[in-house]
Scaffold this motif. Sequence first.
Motif, mmCIF file in Angstrom:
data_model
loop_
_atom_site.group_PDB
_atom_site.id
_atom_site.type_symbol
_atom_site.label_atom_id
_atom_site.label_comp_id
_atom_site.label_asym_id
_atom_site.label_seq_id
_atom_site.Cartn_x
_atom_site.Cartn_y
_atom_site.Cartn_z
ATOM 1 N N GLU A 3 0.853 -1.187 0.000
ATOM 2 C CA GLU A 3 0.000 0.000 0.000
ATOM 3 C C GLU A 3 0.891 1.240 0.000
ATOM 4 O O GLU A 3 1.754 1.395 0.863
ATOM 5 N N SER A 14 -4.313 6.597 -1.767
ATOM 6 C CA SER A 14 -3.444 5.421 -1.623
ATOM 7 C C SER A 14 -3.694 4.455 -2.774
ATOM 8 O O SER A 14 -4.782 4.426 -3.353
ATOM 9 N N GLU A 62 -3.084 0.293 -3.844
ATOM 10 C CA GLU A 62 -2.787 -1.053 -3.338
ATOM 11 C C GLU A 62 -2.408 -1.940 -4.509
ATOM 12 O O GLU A 62 -2.966 -1.822 -5.601
#
Length: 138
Positions: free
Chosen positions: A50, A59, A61
């Motif tokens: 992440e 963010s 992932e």
Amino acid sequence: MSQAVSFEVDTYQNNRWVLECVLDDKDMALSTAKRLYDSKRFSAVRVVQETYDDASNSSRERVIFETTVADRDNRAAQQKKSDVAKKEVVDRSERHSLRKRPKKEEPAKKKPSIWTMVFLLVGILAVGVFALLYLKSL
């Protein structure tokens, strides 16, 4: 403008992914995931990277490692297949070596007995004495 990177180790339990731990070190996360998977308590294990961006407050992932029971079974089957192939190669070489005529074992040589040695020595001495007597008479 900094980015923070973390690694989540997840295990698959009861038809869902469960977070086991979050680590900052990629190698540690991978080794933890492999250790958990090798314990055979979980049907699947994964590591998710992440990346958090301060500037955009977002963010991302990304799965960087994932393995399942099917992977383990496939590796075991592959290993078994390679073991069988190695055994077949050995068997073929053994069969090939069996086709060669085996060397005949020579019978062990029988050593002369002590009496044979004594008789031979007495005979040689007798011939020597008679030869000396004959030469002396000339």
